[in-house]
Design a protein around this motif. Sequence first.
Motif, PDB file in Angstrom:
ATOM      1  N   ASN A   1       0.833  -1.212   0.000  1.00  0.00           N
ATOM      2  CA  ASN A   1       0.000   0.000   0.000  1.00  0.00           C
ATOM      3  C   ASN A   1       0.868   1.263   0.000  1.00  0.00           C
ATOM      4  OD1 ASN A   1      -2.568   1.397   0.204  1.00  0.00           O
ATOM      5  ND2 ASN A   1      -1.909   1.947   2.275  1.00  0.00           N
ATOM      6  N   ALA A   2       1.931   1.257   0.791  1.00  0.00           N
ATOM      7  CA  ALA A   2       2.830   2.417   0.833  1.00  0.00           C
ATOM      8  C   ALA A   2       3.492   2.621  -0.532  1.00  0.00           C
ATOM      9  CB  ALA A   2       3.882   2.230   1.919  1.00  0.00           C
ATOM     10  N   GLU A   3       3.964   1.522  -1.144  1.00  0.00           N
ATOM     11  CA  GLU A   3       4.626   1.636  -2.455  1.00  0.00           C
ATOM     12  C   GLU A   3       3.655   2.154  -3.508  1.00  0.00           C
ATOM     13  OE1 GLU A   3       7.592  -2.068  -1.329  1.00  0.00           O
ATOM     14  OE2 GLU A   3       5.877  -2.411  -2.646  1.00  0.00           O
ATOM     15  N   LEU A   4       2.418   1.653  -3.465  1.00  0.00           N
ATOM     16  CA  LEU A   4       1.418   2.101  -4.446  1.00  0.00           C
ATOM     17  C   LEU A   4       1.028   3.556  -4.217  1.00  0.00           C
ATOM     18  CD1 LEU A   4      -0.921  -1.033  -4.627  1.00  0.00           C
ATOM     19  CD2 LEU A   4       0.675  -0.224  -6.368  1.00  0.00           C
TER      20      LEU A   4
ATOM     21  N   ALA B   1      -8.517  -0.226  -5.996  1.00  0.00           N
ATOM     22  CA  ALA B   1      -8.381   0.337  -7.347  1.00  0.00           C
ATOM     23  C   ALA B   1      -6.910   0.366  -7.777  1.00  0.00           C
ATOM     24  CB  ALA B   1      -8.986   1.744  -7.382  1.00  0.00           C
ATOM     25  N   LEU B   2      -6.029   0.757  -6.848  1.00  0.00           N
ATOM     26  CA  LEU B   2      -4.599   0.787  -7.178  1.00  0.00           C
ATOM     27  C   LEU B   2      -4.099  -0.603  -7.553  1.00  0.00           C
ATOM     28  CD1 LEU B   2      -3.190   3.201  -4.415  1.00  0.00           C
ATOM     29  CD2 LEU B   2      -2.978   3.546  -6.892  1.00  0.00           C
ATOM     30  N   LYS B   3      -4.558  -1.618  -6.824  1.00  0.00           N
ATOM     31  CA  LYS B   3      -4.125  -2.997  -7.111  1.00  0.00           C
ATOM     32  C   LYS B   3      -4.577  -3.453  -8.485  1.00  0.00           C
ATOM     33  CE  LYS B   3      -3.140  -6.475  -5.041  1.00  0.00           C
ATOM     34  NZ  LYS B   3      -2.196  -7.373  -4.386  1.00  0.00           N
ATOM     35  N   VAL B   4      -5.852  -3.188  -8.783  1.00  0.00           N
ATOM     36  CA  VAL B   4      -6.386  -3.630 -10.079  1.00  0.00           C
ATOM     37  C   VAL B   4      -5.663  -2.908 -11.220  1.00  0.00           C
ATOM     38  CG1 VAL B   4      -8.405  -3.563 -11.587  1.00  0.00           C
ATOM     39  CG2 VAL B   4      -8.650  -4.265  -9.199  1.00  0.00           C
ATOM     40  N   LEU B   5      -5.539  -1.585 -11.094  1.00  0.00           N
ATOM     41  CA  LEU B   5      -4.982  -0.814 -12.212  1.00  0.00           C
ATOM     42  C   LEU B   5      -3.488  -1.068 -12.397  1.00  0.00           C
ATOM     43  CD1 LEU B   5      -6.973   2.528 -11.711  1.00  0.00           C
ATOM     44  CD2 LEU B   5      -7.449   0.696 -13.341  1.00  0.00           C
ATOM     45  N   THR B   6      -2.728  -1.157 -11.293  1.00  0.00           N
ATOM     46  CA  THR B   6      -1.286  -1.430 -11.457  1.00  0.00           C
ATOM     47  C   THR B   6      -1.044  -2.899 -11.787  1.00  0.00           C
ATOM     48  OG1 THR B   6      -0.956  -1.818  -9.082  1.00  0.00           O
ATOM     49  CG2 THR B   6      -0.535   0.428  -9.903  1.00  0.00           C
ATOM     50  N   GLY B   7      -2.088  -3.720 -11.674  1.00  0.00           N
ATOM     51  CA  GLY B   7      -1.980  -5.117 -12.111  1.00  0.00           C
ATOM     52  C   GLY B   7      -1.942  -5.223 -13.627  1.00  0.00           C
TER      53      GLY B   7
ATOM     54  N   THR C   1       0.372   6.522 -12.940  1.00  0.00           N
ATOM     55  CA  THR C   1      -0.721   6.459 -13.925  1.00  0.00           C
ATOM     56  C   THR C   1      -2.014   6.032 -13.234  1.00  0.00           C
ATOM     57  OG1 THR C   1       0.887   5.846 -15.599  1.00  0.00           O
ATOM     58  CG2 THR C   1      -1.425   5.398 -16.111  1.00  0.00           C
ATOM     59  N   ALA C   2      -1.908   4.997 -12.383  1.00  0.00           N
ATOM     60  CA  ALA C   2      -3.103   4.504 -11.692  1.00  0.00           C
ATOM     61  C   ALA C   2      -3.706   5.618 -10.839  1.00  0.00           C
ATOM     62  CB  ALA C   2      -2.738   3.300 -10.822  1.00  0.00           C
ATOM     63  N   ASP C   3      -2.866   6.362 -10.163  1.00  0.00           N
ATOM     64  CA  ASP C   3      -3.339   7.458  -9.313  1.00  0.00           C
ATOM     65  C   ASP C   3      -4.078   8.517 -10.132  1.00  0.00           C
ATOM     66  OD1 ASP C   3      -3.298   8.899  -6.688  1.00  0.00           O
ATOM     67  OD2 ASP C   3      -2.197  10.370  -7.909  1.00  0.00           O
ATOM     68  N   ARG C   4      -3.530   8.850 -11.289  1.00  0.00           N
ATOM     69  CA  ARG C   4      -4.179   9.843 -12.159  1.00  0.00           C
ATOM     70  C   ARG C   4      -5.554   9.331 -12.605  1.00  0.00           C
ATOM     71  NH1 ARG C   4      -3.535  10.099 -17.557  1.00  0.00           N
ATOM     72  NH2 ARG C   4      -1.512   9.042 -17.521  1.00  0.00           N
ATOM     73  N   TRP C   5      -5.600   8.071 -12.991  1.00  0.00           N
ATOM     74  CA  TRP C   5      -6.879   7.496 -13.429  1.00  0.00           C
ATOM     75  C   TRP C   5      -7.898   7.509 -12.289  1.00  0.00           C
ATOM     76  CZ3 TRP C   5      -4.537   2.669 -16.359  1.00  0.00           C
ATOM     77  CH2 TRP C   5      -4.047   3.088 -17.601  1.00  0.00           C
ATOM     78  N   ILE C   6      -7.445   7.148 -11.078  1.00  0.00           N
ATOM     79  CA  ILE C   6      -8.370   7.117  -9.941  1.00  0.00           C
ATOM     80  C   ILE C   6      -8.936   8.517  -9.703  1.00  0.00           C
ATOM     81  CG2 ILE C   6      -8.531   6.785  -7.426  1.00  0.00           C
ATOM     82  CD1 ILE C   6      -6.456   4.483  -7.798  1.00  0.00           C
ATOM     83  N   ARG C   7      -8.068   9.538  -9.822  1.00  0.00           N
ATOM     84  CA  ARG C   7      -8.557  10.914  -9.639  1.00  0.00           C
ATOM     85  C   ARG C   7      -9.559  11.295 -10.730  1.00  0.00           C
ATOM     86  NH1 ARG C   7      -4.352  14.078 -10.243  1.00  0.00           N
ATOM     87  NH2 ARG C   7      -2.600  12.665  -9.931  1.00  0.00           N
ATOM     88  N   GLU C   8      -9.482  10.600 -11.875  1.00  0.00           N
ATOM     89  CA  GLU C   8     -10.462  10.851 -12.941  1.00  0.00           C
ATOM     90  C   GLU C   8     -11.671   9.926 -12.821  1.00  0.00           C
ATOM     91  OE1 GLU C   8      -8.526  11.003 -16.831  1.00  0.00           O
ATOM     92  OE2 GLU C   8      -6.792  11.982 -15.914  1.00  0.00           O
TER      93      GLU C   8
END
Length: 352
Positions: free
Chosen positions: A40-43, A110-116, A124-131
């Motif tokens: 979680n910290a790394e993501l 969400a971070l797990k699914v997207l960085t998977g 990138t995952a963080d940007r998508w989540i904010r969108e």
Amino acid sequence: LMNDSEVTPFSVPGYACQRRCTLENHNAVLTDALSLLAENAELSDEDGRGVAFRRAAAVLKALPSAVTNMSQLTGLPCLGGHSLRVIKDILENGTSSEVESTKESERFKALKVLTGIFGVGSKTADRWIREGIHNLQQLRDSGQTLNRAQQAGLEHYDDIKQPVSLAEAEAIRGIVGRAVASVSPEAQIVLTGGFRRGKLTGHDVDFLITHPEEGSEVGLMPKLVSWLESRVSCHLQNVLLICDVIFLLMFALFCRFSLCCFIDKQTRRWRAVRVDLVVSPISQFAFALLGWTGSKLFERELRRWAGHEKGMSLSSHALYDNKQGRYIRASSEEEIFAHLGLEFIPPNERNA
Ligand code: CTP
Ligand code: MN
Ligand code: MN
Ligand code: MN
């Protein structure tokens, strides 16, 4: 008076590269919890916190038996206040509320699914989540522009999530080995990563390729990739008949990170697998072998040991003595450990 064995504290050296750690883990519940917080910290781009949790988990992995009492942890290295709170919570209540709430949080999921998705990192995952994108369907519907790696990653998402077995890794080794032999008969190929450490499954298959004659490895990677690609398209019709397993596609990404697909003849099913290919000149081979065998934390600790304790810089290419201002040669992993003043740890005991 006798000492209660339960309160005899464990003792381990401070760096993971000084410890022998097999795949046998007597504290899996605790290390899984700490690893989840590390992830979680790394993501979340908090690498410092991530490493702290990874180091704490590695100390527990190295213990000879299960922790049952907090007093056994007295004096152990790398166990910070936060990790100790998590351990205490689990020993007392069976679970850690922080771990459970992290696991259930929408952001972590969400971070797990997207960085998977192959080719998608935490930024990138963080940007998508904010969108407002939290899952694969929302990503597909969003019309986001995906690069080639990400498109392939999304297409083969389920396959890539599924662990690679040792049997699959060996089958792929056979194919890559034949391809290497065709483009460069004397070249050598070695399985590295988790499989070299004795793991029976992995998230990918890691290969290191070298040539006994310095310089002859130059240009090997592009030749290898085009051999695999051309071979495959010519024989597309016959592949099911010729091989047990065969590559169908291979995307060479950033020179060494690849995604390949093959068909399993027995199941007649497609299967996409991540393959990391690295080519090293023979003069750097021992460093590349050590650097690509892992575990990631073991590697990180080796570099920390080299820098902080020996005034040296270690990479997957070389060892540099900062004080003497010179590179130190080595032709085996054993020699590198010796130069670093460390006892040799074989691959199956590098599972920090
Ligand atoms: N590595 C690296 N640079 C990267 C990625 C990986 O040097 N960009 C190294 C890691 O330090 C590790 C090795 O390659 O030592 C293998 O990494 P990886 O395949 O991610 O991990 P494994 O230990 O093989 O685990 P798994 O079985 O899940 O693949
Ligand atoms: Mn691997
Ligand atoms: Mn890898
Ligand atoms: Mn490099």
